[in-house]
Design a protein around this motif. Sequence first.
Motif, PDB file in Angstrom:
ATOM      1  N   PRO A 208    -108.347  92.782  76.491  1.00 39.49           N
ATOM      2  CA  PRO A 208    -108.338  92.333  77.730  1.00 39.49           C
ATOM      3  C   PRO A 208    -107.247  91.394  77.718  1.00 39.49           C
ATOM      4  O   PRO A 208    -106.303  91.497  78.668  1.00 39.49           O
ATOM      5  N   ASP A 209    -106.922  90.312  76.790  1.00 35.52           N
ATOM      6  CA  ASP A 209    -105.863  89.293  76.957  1.00 35.52           C
ATOM      7  C   ASP A 209    -104.364  89.895  76.713  1.00 35.52           C
ATOM      8  O   ASP A 209    -103.547  89.154  77.150  1.00 35.52           O
ATOM      9  N   LEU A 210    -104.456  91.136  76.414  1.00 30.75           N
ATOM     10  CA  LEU A 210    -103.162  91.819  76.006  1.00 30.75           C
ATOM     11  C   LEU A 210    -102.909  93.143  76.907  1.00 30.75           C
ATOM     12  O   LEU A 210    -102.363  93.978  76.698  1.00 30.75           O
ATOM     13  N   CYS A 211    -103.645  93.072  78.178  1.00 30.21           N
ATOM     14  CA  CYS A 211    -103.746  93.963  79.039  1.00 30.21           C
ATOM     15  C   CYS A 211    -102.812  93.626  80.349  1.00 30.21           C
ATOM     16  O   CYS A 211    -103.165  92.877  80.972  1.00 30.21           O
ATOM     17  N   PHE A 212    -101.346  94.051  80.475  1.00 30.65           N
ATOM     18  CA  PHE A 212    -100.517  93.621  81.299  1.00 30.65           C
ATOM     19  C   PHE A 212    -100.195  94.438  82.435  1.00 30.65           C
ATOM     20  O   PHE A 212    -100.041  95.461  82.446  1.00 30.65           O
ATOM     21  N   ARG A 213    -100.025  93.974  83.777  1.00 32.26           N
ATOM     22  CA  ARG A 213     -99.551  94.743  84.667  1.00 32.26           C
ATOM     23  C   ARG A 213     -97.971  94.218  85.165  1.00 32.26           C
ATOM     24  O   ARG A 213     -97.894  93.123  85.668  1.00 32.26           O
ATOM     25  N   PHE A 214     -96.791  95.012  84.973  1.00 34.40           N
ATOM     26  CA  PHE A 214     -95.659  94.615  85.413  1.00 34.40           C
ATOM     27  C   PHE A 214     -95.420  95.190  86.631  1.00 34.40           C
ATOM     28  O   PHE A 214     -95.969  96.027  87.318  1.00 34.40           O
ATOM     29  N   HIS A 215     -94.465  94.369  87.566  1.00 33.32           N
ATOM     30  CA  HIS A 215     -93.876  94.694  88.609  1.00 33.32           C
ATOM     31  C   HIS A 215     -92.853  95.652  88.521  1.00 33.32           C
ATOM     32  O   HIS A 215     -92.308  96.590  89.291  1.00 33.32           O
ATOM     33  N   TYR A 216     -91.887  95.283  87.733  1.00 37.01           N
ATOM     34  CA  TYR A 216     -90.567  95.801  87.316  1.00 37.01           C
ATOM     35  C   TYR A 216     -90.564  96.733  86.097  1.00 37.01           C
ATOM     36  O   TYR A 216     -90.961  96.512  85.015  1.00 37.01           O
ATOM     37  N   PHE A 217     -90.347  98.032  86.249  1.00 34.70           N
ATOM     38  CA  PHE A 217     -90.097  98.978  85.193  1.00 34.70           C
ATOM     39  C   PHE A 217     -89.131  98.310  84.290  1.00 34.70           C
ATOM     40  O   PHE A 217     -89.309  98.490  82.818  1.00 34.70           O
ATOM     41  N   ALA A 218     -88.170  97.633  84.610  1.00 33.85           N
ATOM     42  CA  ALA A 218     -87.157  97.151  83.615  1.00 33.85           C
ATOM     43  C   ALA A 218     -88.062  96.162  82.700  1.00 33.85           C
ATOM     44  O   ALA A 218     -87.480  95.956  81.205  1.00 33.85           O
ATOM     45  N   MET A 219     -88.811  95.137  83.010  1.00 41.21           N
ATOM     46  CA  MET A 219     -89.339  94.185  82.232  1.00 41.21           C
ATOM     47  C   MET A 219     -90.115  94.840  81.428  1.00 41.21           C
ATOM     48  O   MET A 219     -90.601  94.674  80.103  1.00 41.21           O
ATOM     49  N   ARG A 220     -91.144  95.873  81.926  1.00 44.47           N
ATOM     50  CA  ARG A 220     -91.958  96.735  81.069  1.00 44.47           C
ATOM     51  C   ARG A 220     -91.423  97.395  79.731  1.00 44.47           C
ATOM     52  O   ARG A 220     -91.650  97.322  78.690  1.00 44.47           O
ATOM     53  N   LYS A 221     -90.044  97.947  80.306  1.00 35.93           N
ATOM     54  CA  LYS A 221     -89.255  98.632  79.157  1.00 35.93           C
ATOM     55  C   LYS A 221     -88.736  97.761  78.062  1.00 35.93           C
ATOM     56  O   LYS A 221     -88.799  98.074  76.883  1.00 35.93           O
ATOM     57  N   LEU A 222     -88.493  96.632  78.484  1.00 33.40           N
ATOM     58  CA  LEU A 222     -88.046  95.360  77.570  1.00 33.40           C
ATOM     59  C   LEU A 222     -89.056  95.300  76.645  1.00 33.40           C
ATOM     60  O   LEU A 222     -88.687  95.295  75.385  1.00 33.40           O
ATOM     61  N   HIS A 223     -90.188  95.003  77.197  1.00 33.66           N
ATOM     62  CA  HIS A 223     -91.326  94.572  76.141  1.00 33.66           C
ATOM     63  C   HIS A 223     -91.931  95.717  75.440  1.00 33.66           C
ATOM     64  O   HIS A 223     -92.407  95.431  74.274  1.00 33.66           O
ATOM     65  N   PHE A 224     -91.684  96.888  75.627  1.00 34.38           N
ATOM     66  CA  PHE A 224     -91.765  98.061  74.711  1.00 34.38           C
ATOM     67  C   PHE A 224     -91.096  97.913  73.613  1.00 34.38           C
ATOM     68  O   PHE A 224     -91.690  98.211  72.437  1.00 34.38           O
ATOM     69  N   LEU A 225     -89.904  97.693  73.554  1.00 33.37           N
ATOM     70  CA  LEU A 225     -89.003  97.571  72.611  1.00 33.37           C
ATOM     71  C   LEU A 225     -88.672  96.229  71.869  1.00 33.37           C
ATOM     72  O   LEU A 225     -87.879  96.366  70.729  1.00 33.37           O
ATOM     73  N   LYS A 226     -88.869  95.246  72.555  1.00 37.56           N
ATOM     74  CA  LYS A 226     -88.315  93.951  72.106  1.00 37.56           C
ATOM     75  C   LYS A 226     -89.026  93.739  70.425  1.00 37.56           C
ATOM     76  O   LYS A 226     -88.414  93.159  69.540  1.00 37.56           O
ATOM     77  N   ARG A 227     -90.074  94.270  70.274  1.00 36.38           N
ATOM     78  CA  ARG A 227     -90.965  93.935  69.083  1.00 36.38           C
ATOM     79  C   ARG A 227     -91.186  95.310  68.414  1.00 36.38           C
ATOM     80  O   ARG A 227     -91.703  95.200  67.361  1.00 36.38           O
ATOM     81  N   ALA A 228     -90.554  96.320  68.879  1.00 37.64           N
ATOM     82  CA  ALA A 228     -90.886  97.739  68.258  1.00 37.64           C
ATOM     83  C   ALA A 228     -90.476  97.898  66.989  1.00 37.64           C
ATOM     84  O   ALA A 228     -89.062  97.433  66.432  1.00 37.64           O
ATOM     85  N   LYS A 229     -91.301  98.528  66.009  1.00 29.59           N
ATOM     86  CA  LYS A 229     -90.917  98.816  64.686  1.00 29.59           C
ATOM     87  C   LYS A 229     -90.768 100.399  64.605  1.00 29.59           C
ATOM     88  O   LYS A 229     -90.417 100.901  63.432  1.00 29.59           O
ATOM     89  N   ALA A 230     -91.338 101.216  65.538  1.00 33.68           N
ATOM     90  CA  ALA A 230     -91.375 102.553  65.408  1.00 33.68           C
ATOM     91  C   ALA A 230     -91.922 102.942  66.927  1.00 33.68           C
ATOM     92  O   ALA A 230     -92.568 102.303  67.645  1.00 33.68           O
ATOM     93  N   LEU A 231     -91.381 104.175  67.383  1.00 33.56           N
ATOM     94  CA  LEU A 231     -91.811 104.915  68.538  1.00 33.56           C
ATOM     95  C   LEU A 231     -92.200 106.202  68.278  1.00 33.56           C
ATOM     96  O   LEU A 231     -91.679 106.895  67.626  1.00 33.56           O
ATOM     97  N   VAL A 232     -93.568 106.442  68.699  1.00 33.18           N
ATOM     98  CA  VAL A 232     -94.065 107.811  68.301  1.00 33.18           C
ATOM     99  C   VAL A 232     -94.177 108.304  69.543  1.00 33.18           C
ATOM    100  O   VAL A 232     -95.239 107.812  71.010  1.00 33.18           O
ATOM    101  N   ALA A 233     -93.728 109.436  69.886  1.00 31.07           N
ATOM    102  CA  ALA A 233     -93.957 110.051  71.129  1.00 31.07           C
ATOM    103  C   ALA A 233     -94.587 111.512  71.008  1.00 31.07           C
ATOM    104  O   ALA A 233     -94.460 112.493  70.210  1.00 31.07           O
TER     105      ALA A 233
END
Length: 302
Positions: A208-233
């Motif tokens: 619950p404390d880690l469920c975020f809702r962004f207004h901007y896709f850009a900020m969401r994308k930034l947080h996806f990759l800022k700490r990323a050590k791998a992307l699994v698609a």
Amino acid sequence: MSKDGAPCGAVPPPVHPIERREPLPWQSPKAAEDDPEALARVEALITSPGYRQADRDVSFLNQDDTRGVRLQIDYLKPELLLQKHGIEHTIVVFGSTRLHQPEAARRKVRALEEALAADPGNQEVQRHLSVARSIESKSRYYEEARELGKLVAQCGKGPEDPRVTLVTGGGPGIMEAANRGAFDMGAKSVGLNITLPHEQFPNPYITPDLCFRFHYFAMRKLHFLKRAKALVAFPGGYGTLDELFETLTLVQTRTIAPLPVVLVGESFWRKAVDVDFLVAEEIWEGIRHWHRASGNPLPDNH
């Protein structure tokens, strides 16, 4: 004051930081006895848009001119909470929102088969059944994503160690499965949701404390990759392709440090993306052909 410097008599207790025995002049409106219309005018003042405190004025914050402020807080709120929870590295998982768990996919197919049996000529039901069967054939990926979530949850010292944490887009399907795997192990996981024109719900397995809702896709994308050590698609649609190619572009240009990019489901990805086609001459010829066919050819080479 005594000769030795000590205070004389009793020392009064500290005053209350807010309450007062005597109100200050501005704590009461002008008396009606002095001006019968003053109270109405004061009411009009304090209810006017200009009097609203800026950080609580939603209409003000939603203006074009305050977009910079919104971008800042859209970034900062998740950042502070991720820091608070000790999340240092993330494994990002993407995939289709339409891929259900196998039993749910089978139920959907059975229901449509029954509907088609009752109305064999219904082309709409036939179309939905075809889609449902396709989804059922890929539902195994739900279980694979769930297992991956379990493995990520056991990284480090186990579920209580959040230094490496699973991150998804927070929606259903593959993202639900990955969050669910972490949930199964009692570990934290992150969901980065986005505000869209239509109603949506986060999947129920995000911390619950880690469920975020962004207004901007850009900020969401930034947080996806800022700490990323791998992307699994996993197999997915436009959203999955968007995140995949943006990550590859950032790695190619060294805007971010290289990281593992794992494509799950070789048969799907070989059909979805023809890597062999992505060579310069064919790309350029494709662009030139498109403009020729549109009636606006590009200048010929000299």
